[in-house]
Design an enzyme around this catalytic site. Structure first.
Site, mmCIF file in Angstrom:
data_model
loop_
_atom_site.group_PDB
_atom_site.id
_atom_site.type_symbol
_atom_site.label_atom_id
_atom_site.label_comp_id
_atom_site.label_asym_id
_atom_site.label_seq_id
_atom_site.Cartn_x
_atom_site.Cartn_y
_atom_site.Cartn_z
ATOM 1 C CE LYS A 192 -3.833 4.961 -1.553
ATOM 2 N NZ LYS A 192 -4.848 5.418 -2.539
ATOM 3 C CE1 TYR B 7 -4.058 1.993 0.626
ATOM 4 C CE2 TYR B 7 -2.763 3.100 2.318
ATOM 5 C CZ TYR B 7 -3.895 3.028 1.529
ATOM 6 O OH TYR B 7 -4.861 4.005 1.627
#
Length: 253
Positions: free
Chosen positions: A158, A154
């Protein structure tokens, strides 16, 4: 309504949470909104909320990591609502785990939905924006882009979203298209509830603990992010591009 207000917006991952709040906010400002999510039926509540407030919305089912589905979805939006002029790349998933426990699928799924999805949606929508000489792309990054234990996939996605955003700004600016990113801190959503479950805490206790570390002494709500997105989408933000706005209740370091 002005011509700006009539511009069609597409919000991915809009069945719930930040995406739903953003779709409702943009509709309230006059944009017809394509409410896009993996399960078209799940978009019904967001579409209904927009309609109840006098807005216009279309539910669209699409796996944003699938190129053919993305192209069909954007073609449908253009035919039924009008050519997309605003794109909010919000769709996301969690597959949290420590590095040594993380599977190939955990990595591929998260990178596929976040980064590949943003790439495919942006590529499909930018053609309409270029033709119109006006466009707004807003990508959802995260404070996890700075690194977060148990979220190597993640965090990578991001952080990648920020480089993606800055590159879009450089490539598309001459066509009247801006690209910016919003990086939320702790926002009370189903995703943060899942994180609480992963670490073995009740969600209310998890939120209380998080709020104690935030300068404004509260966790964020989806509407906080929708407000920031609405600014980047606005006509008045036409000279703001390639920026990453952390919406986290205070500085992160």
């Amino acid at each position: 309504m002005s011509s700006t207000e009539q511009r069609v917006a597409v919000v991915t991952g809009a069945a719930r949470g930040i995406g739903a709040a953003t779709a409702v906010r943009l509709a309230a400002e006059g944009h017809p909104v394509a409410v896009l999510d993996l399960d078209e039926a799940a978009c019904g509540a967001t579409v209904e909320q927009i309609a109840e407030r006098g807005g216009r919305a279309l539910a669209v089912g699409c796996d944003v990591s699938d190129s053919a589905q993305v192209n069909r979805a954007v073609e449908r939006i253009a035919a039924e609502l009008g050519p997309p002029a605003v794109l909010v790349n919000n769709a996301g998933v969690l597959r949290d785990n420590l590095l040594f426990k993380m599977s190939d699928d955990d990595w591929d799924t998260v990178l596929g939905v976040h980064l590949r999805g943003a790439f495919l949606m942006s590529r499909a929508c930018q053609a309409h924006m270029v033709d119109a000489g006006w466009g707004r792309i807003v990508n959802l990054s995260s404070s996890s882009a700075l690194g977060n234990r148990g979220q190597v996939n993640y965090a990578a996605a991001k952080a990648g979203m920020q480089g993606f955003t800055k590159t879009l700004a450089k490539e598309l600016g001459k066509f009247g298209i801006t690209a910016n990113a919003v990086a939320p801190g702790f926002i009370a959503t189903d995703m943060t509830a899942a994180t609480a479950e992963r670490v073995g805490m009740g969600f209310e206790d998890f939120k209380t603990a998080a709020a104690g570390q935030i300068p404004v002494q509260r966790v964020g709500e989806p509407g906080d992010i929708a407000h920031a997105v609405a600014f980047f989408v606005s006509e008045g933000a036409g000279f703001v591009s390639g920026q990453v706005l952390y919406v986290a209740g205070g500085p992160l370091n």
